[in-house]
Design a protein around this motif. Structure first.
Motif, PDB file in Angstrom:
ATOM      1  N   SER A 253       0.789  -1.142   0.137  1.00 20.25           N
ATOM      2  CA  SER A 253       0.061   0.039  -0.151  1.00 20.25           C
ATOM      3  C   SER A 253       0.870   1.285   0.007  1.00 20.25           C
ATOM      4  CB  SER A 253      -0.910  -0.039   1.209  1.00 20.25           C
ATOM      5  OG  SER A 253      -0.194  -0.195   2.450  1.00 20.25           O
ATOM      6  N   ASP A 254       0.275   2.439  -0.291  1.00 22.17           N
ATOM      7  CA  ASP A 254       0.957   3.666  -0.411  1.00 22.17           C
ATOM      8  C   ASP A 254       1.169   4.299   0.900  1.00 22.17           C
ATOM      9  OD1 ASP A 254      -1.720   4.434  -0.165  1.00 22.17           O
ATOM     10  OD2 ASP A 254      -1.589   5.537  -2.252  1.00 22.17           O
ATOM     11  N   VAL A 255       0.943   3.853   2.113  1.00 24.16           N
ATOM     12  CA  VAL A 255       1.022   4.439   3.369  1.00 24.16           C
ATOM     13  C   VAL A 255       2.512   3.943   3.810  1.00 24.16           C
ATOM     14  CG1 VAL A 255      -1.330   4.659   3.511  1.00 24.16           C
ATOM     15  CG2 VAL A 255      -0.032   2.527   4.468  1.00 24.16           C
ATOM     16  N   GLY A 256       2.887   4.943   4.706  1.00 20.81           N
ATOM     17  CA  GLY A 256       4.277   4.731   5.628  1.00 20.81           C
ATOM     18  C   GLY A 256       5.381   4.719   4.690  1.00 20.81           C
ATOM     19  N   ASP A 257       6.349   4.312   5.050  1.00 23.63           N
ATOM     20  CA  ASP A 257       7.642   3.983   4.213  1.00 23.63           C
ATOM     21  C   ASP A 257       7.722   3.172   3.198  1.00 23.63           C
ATOM     22  OD1 ASP A 257      10.255   4.251   3.617  1.00 23.63           O
ATOM     23  OD2 ASP A 257      11.064   4.317   5.519  1.00 23.63           O
ATOM     24  N   CYS A 258       7.133   3.503   2.266  1.00 24.76           N
ATOM     25  CA  CYS A 258       6.961   2.443   0.999  1.00 24.76           C
ATOM     26  C   CYS A 258       8.457   2.104   0.604  1.00 24.76           C
ATOM     27  CB  CYS A 258       6.219   3.070  -0.216  1.00 24.76           C
ATOM     28  SG  CYS A 258       4.703   3.635   0.292  1.00 24.76           S
ATOM     29  N   ALA A 259       9.233   2.839   0.460  1.00 25.07           N
ATOM     30  CA  ALA A 259      10.757   2.690   0.244  1.00 25.07           C
ATOM     31  C   ALA A 259      11.434   1.613   1.062  1.00 25.07           C
ATOM     32  CB  ALA A 259      11.765   3.734   0.047  1.00 25.07           C
ATOM     33  N   ALA A 260      11.279   1.699   2.132  1.00 17.33           N
ATOM     34  CA  ALA A 260      11.920   0.628   3.131  1.00 17.33           C
ATOM     35  C   ALA A 260      11.176  -0.589   2.771  1.00 17.33           C
ATOM     36  CB  ALA A 260      11.561   0.798   4.724  1.00 17.33           C
ATOM     37  N   ARG A 261       9.862  -0.647   2.870  1.00 16.01           N
ATOM     38  CA  ARG A 261       9.210  -2.098   2.703  1.00 16.01           C
ATOM     39  C   ARG A 261       9.509  -2.720   1.312  1.00 16.01           C
ATOM     40  NH1 ARG A 261       4.826   0.953   4.602  1.00 16.01           N
ATOM     41  NH2 ARG A 261       3.520   0.548   2.748  1.00 16.01           N
TER      42      ARG A 261
END
Length: 421
Positions: A148-156
């Motif tokens: 999903s596009d919430v939070g730290d998408c790059a880290a996930r």
């Protein structure tokens, strides 16, 4: 005390007579507690593993370098999983990603993105089971929000890429080719969050499709490999929250055939203390049979495997709760041990809860009758991997004052049959 050292794991093994004890220090992240002697010579392994493929994937892994650069997964780890054990790799996740994901999970929790998600009795609705934030595990968007596009998408996203490499290594090393591809409902990835006082009762992550009724055959994939990566820095033993596993001890590990599944048929128990028992629901008779796999002499230098039927006759699998021993020949029944029963696993129960534990798991924490107990402290960066079908486990109560946070999930294999509805 016998200490066994391998490249990035120091595991101290205590041989106990009756009462397990726990101790953690330095890089020691796990204790194997056993009530029997533990042989150290494990060279008679006959499980077919693609070791070269594992090493190739590990060599190609370009994860961010750290002082102690983590390997992806070793041939020894693959062998441990295939035999019904637990692979534990400390410092597997780079520190920068541990920090980023921990911060991501905390922010998502503050934003209300987690929900209670305890052990599910598939015969009951979630509303009937009364999961709570204080007593039960909570998951990020119920396990459906990783992309999903919430939070730290790059880290996930960085973590997901690393897990794809791990999945490829496991697919090749374990000889489970359908682990590798992506696809609908193919793999699960989420954050787990435990408040102080929360815990998770003993359970398996996957059961044979037939034990779930008709709906068990309606999914195109099923859980094959369970993984966890812990995100808490400086977690102490006194804070609780250890992962408690019930693997085979070294002397009882399967060496002739992989645990979990054989030719698509999932495992439901053990016989002779070490041989996996599989359930085949596609017999020519239209019924089901229980069997083990035996190695036989074939051509010179080669060994073949054949099924040894253990059930008296082909049978129809009844509704839960199920006692598979009732279908076995007398000689097999004497040494048969069922992995999941209504006493040990709340998912393996009738709609009325007959003989099942509650999700709180008060009666299944100590398991005095277990031969081997493995506890893993949830230390930051540690990777834990095991077979989803054959290894019972639980999470002990968090007794400290802070939350226990982890990334967890399952790699899926294709189901052997899908019922079109």
């Amino acid at each position: 005390m016998l200490c066994l050292l391998s490249s990035s794991l120091i595991a101290c093994v205590w041989l106990l007579v009756a009462h397990p004890v726990s101790a953690f220090n330095g890089n020691t992240h796990a204790i194997l507690q056993t009530k029997s002697s533990l042989p150290t010579n494990n060279n008679n392994v006959a499980v077919q593993l693609d070791v070269a493929a594992v090493d190739e994937v590990a060599a190609d892994n370009d994860a961010v370098a750290t002082t102690n650069r983590s390997r992806l997964i070793s041939a020894d780890d693959i062998r441990e999983i295939s035999q019904g054990g637990v692979a534990i790799i400390p410092d597997w996740l780079p520190p920068h990603l541990v920090r980023a994901m921990r911060a991501d999970a905390r922010q998502l929790f503050e934003d209300g993105q987690f929900q209670p998600d305890g052990l599910t009795n598939t015969a009951r609705s979630r509303d009937e089971q009364g999961f709570t934030q204080k007593a039960d595990r909570q998951t990020f968007r119920g396990g459906a929000g990783w992309d999903s596009d919430v939070g730290d998408c790059a880290a996930r996203g960085e973590f997901a890429s690393r897990m794809r490499d791990l999945r490829r290594a496991l697919a090749l090393g374990l000889g489970r080719p359908s682990l590798e591809p992506e696809g609908t409902r193919k793999h699960e990835m989420t954050y787990n969050w435990y408040e102080p006082g929360a815990k998770l009762g003993r359970h398996l992550d996957e059961h044979h499709e037939e034990t779930k009724g008709v709906k068990g055959w309606q999914m195109p994939t099923r859980r094959s490999v369970t993984w966890l990566v812990y995100l808490n820095d400086g977690w102490e033993e006194e804070e609780g929250g250890a992962l408690r596993c019930f693997p085979r001890d070294k002397g009882s590990m399967s060496t002739d055939v992989q645990v979990g599944a054989h030719e698509g048929n999932l495992q439901v128990g053990w016989v002779n203390g070490r041989d996996p028992v599989f359930l085949d629901c596609f017999r020519p008779s239209g019924g089901s049979a229980l069997y083990r796999v035996a190695s036989t002499s074939g051509e010179v230098g080669k060994a073949s495997q054949e099924r040894c039927i253990l059930s008296v006759r082909d049978f129809d699998v009844p509704a839960q709760p199920i006692d598979f021993a009732s279908f076995l020949k007398s000689e097999a029944k004497e040494t048969f041990s069922q992995i999941s029963t209504s006493r040990l696993d709340p998912r393996f129960a009738s709609a009325t809860g007959t003989a099942a534990n509650t999700n709180a798991g008060k009666s299944n924490i100590e398991h005095a009758d277990e031969k081997t107990i493995l506890e893993v402290r949830p230390a930051a960066g540690t990777l834990v991997v095991f077979d989803s079908v054959s290894l019972p486990h639980l999470v002990r109560e968090v007794t400290g004052k802070r939350q226990r946070i982890a990334a967890t999930g399952w790699f899926h294999e294709d189901s052997q049959f899908v019922l079109e509805v």
